[in-house]
Design a protein around this motif. Structure first.
Motif, PDB file in Angstrom:
ATOM      1  N   SER A   1      10.735   3.744 -10.796  1.00 39.05           N
ATOM      2  CA  SER A   1      10.307   4.986 -10.967  1.00 39.05           C
ATOM      3  C   SER A   1       8.754   5.128 -10.151  1.00 39.05           C
ATOM      4  O   SER A   1       8.332   6.253 -10.007  1.00 39.05           O
ATOM      5  N   VAL A   2       8.565   3.887  -9.597  1.00 34.63           N
ATOM      6  CA  VAL A   2       7.363   4.105  -8.838  1.00 34.63           C
ATOM      7  C   VAL A   2       7.140   4.848  -7.756  1.00 34.63           C
ATOM      8  O   VAL A   2       6.071   5.418  -7.477  1.00 34.63           O
ATOM      9  N   SER A   3       8.134   4.815  -6.923  1.00 33.36           N
ATOM     10  CA  SER A   3       8.019   5.944  -5.671  1.00 33.36           C
ATOM     11  C   SER A   3       7.874   7.221  -6.114  1.00 33.36           C
ATOM     12  O   SER A   3       7.422   8.171  -5.406  1.00 33.36           O
ATOM     13  N   ARG A   4       8.320   7.684  -7.041  1.00 37.82           N
ATOM     14  CA  ARG A   4       8.212   9.252  -7.777  1.00 37.82           C
ATOM     15  C   ARG A   4       6.928   9.281  -8.550  1.00 37.82           C
ATOM     16  O   ARG A   4       6.408  10.333  -8.344  1.00 37.82           O
ATOM     17  N   LYS A   5       6.652   8.562  -9.395  1.00 35.85           N
ATOM     18  CA  LYS A   5       5.419   8.441  -9.974  1.00 35.85           C
ATOM     19  C   LYS A   5       4.550   7.046  -9.901  1.00 35.85           C
ATOM     20  O   LYS A   5       4.394   6.717 -10.949  1.00 35.85           O
ATOM     21  N   PRO A   6       3.937   7.153  -8.820  1.00 32.90           N
ATOM     22  CA  PRO A   6       3.040   5.712  -8.410  1.00 32.90           C
ATOM     23  C   PRO A   6       1.944   5.625  -9.463  1.00 32.90           C
ATOM     24  O   PRO A   6       1.675   4.766 -10.036  1.00 32.90           O
ATOM     25  N   TRP A   7       1.120   6.743  -9.675  1.00 32.43           N
ATOM     26  CA  TRP A   7      -0.070   6.525 -10.652  1.00 32.43           C
ATOM     27  C   TRP A   7       0.350   6.016 -11.965  1.00 32.43           C
ATOM     28  O   TRP A   7      -0.483   5.124 -12.339  1.00 32.43           O
ATOM     29  N   PRO A   8       1.180   6.767 -12.613  1.00 31.88           N
ATOM     30  CA  PRO A   8       1.559   6.405 -14.109  1.00 31.88           C
ATOM     31  C   PRO A   8       1.756   4.808 -14.116  1.00 31.88           C
ATOM     32  O   PRO A   8       1.183   4.147 -15.030  1.00 31.88           O
ATOM     33  N   PHE A   9       2.512   4.506 -13.286  1.00 35.28           N
ATOM     34  CA  PHE A   9       2.784   2.961 -13.252  1.00 35.28           C
ATOM     35  C   PHE A   9       1.410   2.244 -12.825  1.00 35.28           C
ATOM     36  O   PHE A   9       1.393   1.221 -13.732  1.00 35.28           O
ATOM     37  N   PHE A  10       0.699   2.344 -11.741  1.00 33.10           N
ATOM     38  CA  PHE A  10      -0.367   1.432 -11.578  1.00 33.10           C
ATOM     39  C   PHE A  10      -1.366   1.685 -12.702  1.00 33.10           C
ATOM     40  O   PHE A  10      -2.393   0.696 -12.966  1.00 33.10           O
TER      41      PHE A  10
END
Length: 355
Positions: free
Chosen positions: A79-88
């Motif tokens: 899901s990083v490409s769709r929601k990068p900020w929550p992941f990082f």
């Protein structure tokens, strides 16, 4: 937790890093208020909490943390490409908490006063002083070797179990504390690492877990160095983060111990550092000094070298370079090379305190 709180926690790593950098410029403050202040209560609290447990709580913690990290990556990476900020952000949150606990629990000790300054001794020495001190170390080592080995050509074998070594190591610190109360070590929390095999392949004799304040010793390396390595890891526990300083404090504790095997371990271990430095400065003098050393002491050195050779692998330099970078990031500009600083501590300390 609200989105705003999550963002604040994630970004809190920035002021934390800046604060540590500021404190690094005030070693006297760190020495007085952290290393000789709140750290003593923090460390003893951890050791009271985990020291009684017969296995390494910290190793279990690391194993679980590794599993959780892999699980997180597996669940989130798609899901990083769709929601990068929550992941990082989740990564930054974890790093922020780990950074806080590391430096509060132990890491600020990297920025205390250099040991030679707190001891009031110099950091430089001449080749003549090095050779004179090395000769005295050889005399002490040979004398103990004579009493502990079957012959001059036989290696000294430590007759104790790992648990007995851990228990006996405390006696040296008790002797030290009589004249240097700041070196008191109580309660104890010394354990064999559950990761001793990986540590062997990485080339390490032990480590301190900063999150539980447990001294972890590589239990596969059972040779003449085991008592000194144990004392070295205990030195980390009482607040000496730098490897060279932990070596020196460990040496003091080992050689103050009433047990002759501990004293032999301390003298023989540090003799290698002095001989290596002599070799670097004057190879002819080095050859002369080695010729006066009992062959059994050299056999102890050979046994230790063969142990590490057995676990040599292509990844070991990577581990060592990683640790070197870690040291350089924590106020040890020379990285692993700063281990040689222990020779300066030895020579200058014994200029004041006769060997």
């Amino acid at each position: 937790m609200s989105e705003k709180a999550k963002n604040l926690l994630a970004l809190s790593i920035v002021p934390q890093v800046l604060l540590v950098k500021v404190l690094a410029g005030f070693p006297e403050v760190v020495e007085a208020y952290y290393s000789n202040g709140i750290y003593r209560f923090i460390a003893s609290g951890y050791r009271y909490a985990f020291g009684w447990v017969p296995f390494s709580v910290g190793d279990i913690f690391y194993a679980l943390a590794g599993i959780m990290i892999l699980r997180f990556i597996w669940r989130k990476v798609r899901s990083v490409s769709r929601k990068p900020w929550p992941f990082f952000r989740e990564i930054l949150q974890t790093l922020s908490l780990a950074y806080l606990f590391f430096y509060l629990s132990w890491g600020l000790n990297y920025y205390r006063l250099p040991l030679h300054r707190s001891l009031g001794i110099g950091a430089e020495y001449t080749t003549e002083e090095l050779v004179s001190f090395t000769e005295k170390l050889i005399e002490r080592t040979n004398t103990l070797h004579t009493t502990l080995a079957a012959s001059d050509s036989s290696a000294v074998n430590i007759p104790y179990s790992r648990r007995e070594i851990y228990q006996r190591s405390i006696e040296g610190y008790a002797r030290l504390a009589e004249r240097s109360p700041h070196l008191a070590y109580s309660p104890a929390s010394i354990k064999s690492s559950l990761f001793s095999l990986p540590l062997s392949y990485m080339g390490y004799g032990g480590y301190l877990n900063p999150f539980t304040n447990e001294a972890q010793v590589n239990s596969m390396q059972v040779d003449y160095r085991y008592p000194l390595v144990t004392c070295h890891e205990e030195a980390h526990q009482i607040g000496y983060s730098a490897e060279n300083e932990a070596n020196f404090i460990g040496y003091l504790a080992a050689t103050a111990n009433p047990d002759p095997y501990f004293r032999y371990s301390g003298y023989a271990y540090m003799l290698r550092y002095c001989l290596n430095e002599t070799y670097r400065r004057d190879r002819d003098t080095y050859a002369r000094l080695v010729a006066t050393l009992h062959k059994g002491v050299l056999e102890n050195y050979r046994e230790a070298a063969l142990f590490w050779k057995k676990y040599e692998n292509p990844l070991e330099p990577i581990f060592k370079n990683t640790f070197n970078a870690y040291l350089e990031a924590n106020n040890q500009a020379g990285g692993i090379k700063t281990y040689s600083y222990v020779v300066a501590l030895l020579v200058n300390y014994h200029r004041k305190e006769a060997l």
